[in-house]
Design a protein around this motif. Structure first.
Motif, short mmCIF file in Angstrom:
data_model
loop_
_atom_site.label_atom_id
_atom_site.label_comp_id
_atom_site.label_asym_id
_atom_site.label_seq_id
_atom_site.Cartn_x
_atom_site.Cartn_y
_atom_site.Cartn_z
N LEU A 272 23.01 40.76 -162.73
CA LEU A 272 21.66 40.24 -162.62
C LEU A 272 21.09 40.47 -161.22
CD1 LEU A 272 19.26 38.64 -163.72
CD2 LEU A 272 20.47 36.54 -163.10
N LEU A 273 21.87 40.20 -160.21
CA LEU A 273 21.40 40.39 -158.83
C LEU A 273 21.12 41.87 -158.55
CD1 LEU A 273 23.86 37.93 -157.07
CD2 LEU A 273 21.39 37.65 -157.26
N ALA A 274 21.91 42.75 -159.17
CA ALA A 274 21.69 44.18 -158.95
C ALA A 274 20.32 44.62 -159.45
CB ALA A 274 22.79 44.98 -159.66
N ARG A 275 19.79 43.94 -160.47
CA ARG A 275 18.45 44.28 -160.96
C ARG A 275 17.39 44.01 -159.89
NH1 ARG A 275 21.55 45.67 -164.44
NH2 ARG A 275 21.11 45.91 -166.68
N TYR A 276 17.72 43.21 -158.91
CA TYR A 276 16.80 42.93 -157.82
C TYR A 276 17.26 43.54 -156.49
CZ TYR A 276 13.41 40.19 -160.30
OH TYR A 276 12.38 39.82 -161.14
N GLY A 277 18.09 44.57 -156.60
CA GLY A 277 18.49 45.31 -155.42
C GLY A 277 19.47 44.58 -154.53
N SER B 266 26.53 42.46 -146.03
CA SER B 266 27.38 42.51 -147.22
C SER B 266 27.42 41.14 -147.86
CB SER B 266 28.81 42.95 -146.85
OG SER B 266 28.81 44.20 -146.19
N VAL B 267 27.13 41.10 -149.16
CA VAL B 267 27.21 39.85 -149.92
C VAL B 267 28.60 39.80 -150.55
CG1 VAL B 267 26.23 38.49 -151.79
CG2 VAL B 267 24.74 39.94 -150.39
N THR C 79 23.30 43.86 -153.90
CA THR C 79 24.64 44.33 -154.25
C THR C 79 25.68 43.32 -153.81
OG1 THR C 79 23.94 46.63 -154.02
CG2 THR C 79 26.31 46.18 -153.95
N VAL C 80 26.52 42.89 -154.74
CA VAL C 80 27.61 41.97 -154.43
C VAL C 80 28.90 42.77 -154.36
CG1 VAL C 80 28.86 39.90 -155.13
CG2 VAL C 80 26.42 40.11 -155.64
N LEU C 81 29.60 42.64 -153.26
CA LEU C 81 30.85 43.37 -153.07
C LEU C 81 31.84 42.97 -154.16
CD1 LEU C 81 31.81 45.37 -150.82
CD2 LEU C 81 33.17 43.46 -149.93
#
Length: 1012
Positions: free
Chosen positions: A796-801, A987-988, A803-805
């Motif tokens: 879901l977060l990737a849809r908003y650019g 980095s998240v 990126t979670v490590l």
């Protein structure tokens, strides 16, 4: 002519399907003239009301409705207009006193204009407003509510046919702000309205709301006649006291005493005509002050409502503050008053005051009418109201209006913010609040008002954990510190005590806003100057070196020093400190404060433009505060906006040093308690937050005035007093000055409030699909919501650019080694057990493991020290560039809405509560302030020689999280922890996302008053 759908129904109206009565469609609304009406669905029980209503409509209005002469409704018409299925056919009525004053109806139609059911998404709409109530904004309010009903029933468009001569109804449609199409067919104007709310429609709705609610308050404050219901026959008592105060203040209208127990022959009380009831007065009554026992209030309200009283001030106690029975009594009081179109201040109120010379209303228990001034004061507590009135009177400060609302069951601080926003007689707003009934609306109104005049708030009951007795407020999980931060974001000057409330109000009403934080200090006491210098540093100001005039200084020395400081462009404000000076004979002079005041006034009067604020700190200077309060200016108060003399408005924002100020006062009381631990963020010359190694925000273009200064004032208005506030303690004076500096900074930034950036890589539709799938697309989503697993959260977060490590589970040492091989060395090994997560201080994290042997050793140490792998739930993650660990969160609170939070990771920050907050949607300016508003912010900007981190990348992350939560209200909580911000990039490392059905947005629906 009738519409096609009505013609079809007239032939043989179908029996509507059975649907439950939608009581949530009922609402009380404030109309354009300040009166109220109730909007509710029309039911089969309304046949007689409908017929009576129609009989009172003119033939012309009937012709406009049906396109033909239609003198009366047939039985079939009555049945059609009262039988609805509340889905495809809906009728709403606006009522006053139980009688219809207007109706609106929609019928779902197909593409051919014939009656239809879902999935047809268009409906035909028609209005009818009683002639006596046209021009009150009834149709506009009904359109808002019928549109909301239609959207709820999956209707997306309205169609309407209007005769060209019916210009009023055409204007209702065209002014609503909806996207529309217009055509001319068969002698009628045909309109098509897209019901999807637009920014313009919301702006129109809120502008109408402001005008209506401001007018409703104005009706309460400017009555032409007042009746005191419950004025006792014997002197004393609440009612008789109010009657005496009304007469003693010189109220310019008519005053009546009402007492049901009057004996024959009693025709006056205290010189006012006395009557046994409001109805017996025989003259119009605008305002009634009700001071009878609670059990007799319903009878008094009915008497008032049936005889055209416009508003009530209910002083009677025994309502929600007294328990469950009182709460129900309070609900019934509001329902009863609104049914007659009346608004209520109270119950359990202290009263209202309007000092305007053409009104002079003291409908309160205050024995003395305050002096006229330019401060509006609202309080929810009668006791605090008494204290504030007494304190302001002692300090020579005048008010424009005063309201003590008690339980504020109806009229609240929000209503008075609507009034004061464009009230030309009020320059500063002071509010004492114990609860905020509608925080979203309060924040919105406070932001708009603060853009044109200062709003100062002190909130009581901050730590009690519950609302004060009698206050009906929504539950909020937001801590007090967060609420304070959000109020400051809205431009509200947030103070902690009633003393600070008055101190800040005096300065803001008396002096221009400072152009920055540079403070000149001068006086005849080195020690008092140093105390002032220290207080400035504590408050985040930038004091210049104090100028010591020595104890031998005389008033002329003060005058010359102040004149020089006012002319010096290296300072933005001046603090004058004064102690008694030594005369020529060696005697200490305690009584010549008047002489010093005259010297200071002379210096201010001769200062070059633009002016700077001046405050005085005095110790035992006899007569000084009083003399400064009496200072006057001969400068014209008002100028035409096209030229001429500049208006002296103390809340104008200066482009450079401030503009001339208006009224105010001085402090002749004792000093307040000093909060030694309080500190504000340091500021640079533009007022931007700053600190060691913290760069300022981008400069905001200076504003030369408020964004919407309102209508020009009368250039013939009298001159306004110009006073220099005086304080008995340096800390109090400097704290008030610091609040003015911060407010001036906010005003300059509000002129260019920032923007919400657009990012091309955001996939809003894709995110919506994921959310729908996670919640369940069968409409049976659990109201408690769901917490996404790490994979779904990352998707879901990737849809908003964002990126979670990735993290890989490591239930065994071999699994850990395999995960490291996939990710690449070096890696980190950490536990994810709830009691150890984000707790590096407990030893649950091992970093920089560069080889398999190091990883196996760390795994063994971890499990030996903290527990079995199944308890620790260890994971492996790739190492990222070192930086500063931070936390980004967002959560939706039912009371205040979505809140974006930021802080540094670690126990120290949590212990100190060092977290900053902003409302969503956040702008680029909001997130820049967010990053710079922590006490630990210097760690991000190269503290002690460390490399500064990539704050632009951090600000972009905050903006993306804000967009996600704003675009998708189902995202009720997001936590990114830790977010490692390196010198280049970030980095998240961990993310938690919680979804739930979106909470209702009361601030986006049609206008309505709180329900009872």
């Amino acid at each position: 002519m009738q519409s096609a759908s009505e013609q079809s129904e007239a032939a043989e109206p179908p029996a509507p399907a059975e649907h439950a009565y939608p009581d949530h469609w009922e609402a009380d609304v404030v109309l354009r003239d300040g009166g109220t009406a109730r909007i509710r669905p029309i039911t089969t029980d309304d046949a007689d009301r409908l017929v009576s209503f129609y009989e009172q409509v003119s033939d012309e209005s009937k012709y406009y409705r049906f396109f033909a002469p239609y003198p009366r409704l047939s039985a079939k018409d009555v049945r059609r207009f009262t039988h609805h299925d509340f889905v495809d056919r809906v009728g709403l009525a606006a009522t006053v006193g139980g009688d219809f004053i207007a109706t609106v109806r929609y019928d779902r139609i197909n593409v051919h204009g014939m009656p239809a059911s879902a999935p047809a998404d268009e409906a035909e709409v028609a209005f009818l407003v009683q002639d006596a109530h046209q021009g009150r904004g009834v149709a506009s309010a009904l359109l808002e509510h019928i549109a909301a009903v239609a959207r709820e029933r999956d209707i997306r468009r309205f169609a309407a046919e209007v005769l060209p001569a019916n210009t009023k109804m055409i204007k209702v449609f065209t002014d609503a702000g909806y996207t529309q199409k217009r055509s001319f067919e068969d002698g009628a104007v045909r309109l098509h309205l897209d019901l999807e709310p637009t920014d313009r429609a919301l702006a129109v709705q809120r502008a109408r709301e402001q005008r209506a609610e401001a007018r409703s308050v104005q009706r309460l404050l400017t009555p032409r006649s007042v009746a005191v219901v419950g004025a006792g026959r014997a002197p004393g008592g609440v009612g008789r006291t109010v009657l005496r105060n009304l007469l003693g203040a010189g109220f310019t209208g008519r005053v009546y005493a009402v007492n049901a127990a009057l004996t024959d022959g009693v025709t006056e009380l205290d010189g006012a005509p006395a009557h046994p009831s409001v109805g017996a007065i025989g003259e119009p009554v605008d305002l009634a002050v009700v001071a009878v026992p609670a059990e007799r209030v319903p009878e008094a309200v009915a008497d008032c409502g049936e005889h055209g009283v416009r508003g009530l001030v209910v002083l009677s106690a025994g309502y929600a503050e007294s328990g469950a029975a009182g709460r129900e009594r309070q609900r019934e009081l509001v329902r009863q008053a609104r049914s007659y179109g009346m608004r209520i201040i109270g119950p359990n109120a202290f009263g209202i005051i309007n000092t305007a010379s053409d009104v002079r209303l003291n409908a309160s228990l205050a024995p003395q009418m305050p002096a006229a001034g330019r401060i509006g004061l609202f309080t929810q507590s009668g006791a605090i109201g008494i204290a504030l009135l007494a304190g302001l009177h002692r300090r020579g400060v005048g008010l424009s209006s005063f309201i003590s609302a008690g339980n504020r069951a109806d009229v609240s601080g929000n209503d008075f913010l609507q009034h004061w926003y464009d009230d030309p007689g009020t320059d500063v707003v002071l509010l004492y609040l114990e609860s905020i009934g509608n925080p979203r609306k309060f924040t919105r109104l406070a932001r708009r008002t603060a853009a044109v005049k200062p709003v100062v708030v002190v909130k009581g009951a901050r730590h009690s954990g519950s609302a004060p007795p009698g206050h009906r407020v929504p539950v909020t999980r937001v801590p007090h510190a967060t609420v304070s931060a959000l109020l400051r974001q809205a431009g509200v000057i947030r103070v902690d005590t009633v003393t600070e409330l008055v101190d800040a109000g005096l300065l803001l009403s008396a002096q221009p806003l400072p152009a920055g934080p540079r403070i000149a200090i001068l006086g005849n006491s080195e020690s008092l100057g140093l105390l002032t210098y220290d207080a400035c540093l504590t408050e985040g100001l930038r004091p210049l070196r104090p100028l010591d005039l020595t104890t031998a200084a005389v008033p002329a020395d003060f005058r010359d020093a102040l004149a020089a400081a006012l002319a010096d462009d290296t300072s933005d404000a001046v603090v004058v400190t004064a102690i008694p000076w030594v005369g020529e004979d060696g005697a200490t002079e305690f009584g010549d404060g008047e002489v010093l005041a005259a010297a200071l006034r002379e210096a201010v009067a001769s200062a070059p433009a633009p002016a700077k604020p001046v405050v005085v700190v005095h110790v035992e200077m006899g007569g000084l505060a009083e003399a400064l309060a009496m200072a006057t200016s001969t400068r014209p108060v008002v100028a035409e906006r096209t030229g001429g003399v500049q208006e002296e408005r103390p809340h104008e924002v200066p482009a450079g040093p401030g503009l001339p100020g208006g009224t105010g006062s001085t402090d002749t009381g004792t000093g307040g308690a000093v909060d030694e631990g309080r500190a504000g963020a340091a500021t640079d010359d533009t007022g931007s937050p700053a600190g060691p190694g913290v760069p300022p925000l981008p400069d905001a273009s200076p504003a030369t005035g408020p964004p919407d200064a309102g209508p020009a004032e009368d250039a013939t208005a009298p001159t306004r007093r110009t006073t220099i506030p005086a304080y008995p303690a340096a800390e109090r004076a400097v704290r008030a000055l610091a609040e003015a500096v911060r407010y001036g900074q906010w005003r300059r930034q509000a002129a260019e409030p920032g923007r919400v950036p657009e990012y091309e890589d955001i996939d809003e539709a894709g995110a919506a699909a994921l959310i729908e799938e996670a919640l369940g697309n069968d409409g049976e989503a659990d109201a408690r919501g769901v917490t996404l697993d790490s994979g779904a959260a990352g998707g879901l977060l990737a849809r908003y650019g964002i990126t979670v490590l990735p993290t890989l589970p490591a239930p065994t040492p071999d699994a850990a080694v395999g995960a490291a091989a996939r990710l690449g060395y070096p890696v980190a090994l950490k536990t994810t057990a709830p009691h150890l997560r984000h707790r590096p201080d407990l030893g649950g994290v091992r970093l920089d493991l560069a080889t398999e042997q190091q990883l196996r050793t760390a795994y063994a140490e971890l499990t030996e020290a903290l527990g079995k792998p199944e308890e620790l739930q260890p994971v492996v993650q790739a190492m990222v560039p070192r930086g500063v660990d931070t936390v980004v969160r967002s959560a939706i609170d039912p009371a205040v809405g979505a809140v974006l939070s930021f802080g540094l990771s670690g126990a120290a920050s949590e212990l100190l509560g060092d977290t900053a907050h902003r409302l969503v949607p956040a702008t680029d300016r909001d997130v820049a302030e967010l990053v710079r508003s922590l006490r630990t912010t210097p760690l991000l900007f190269g503290w002690r020689g460390s490399a500064p981190v990539d704050t632009p990348a951090l600000e972009e992350l905050l903006l993306r999280v804000s967009r996600l939560v704003d675009d998708h209200p189902e995202v009720v909580a997001v936590s990114l922890e830790p977010v490692v911000v390196a010198p280049r990039g970030l980095s998240v490392l961990g993310a938690t996302v919680r979804l739930a059905p979106p909470p209702p947005r009361t601030d986006l629906g049609p206008r309505s008053l709180p329900r009872y």
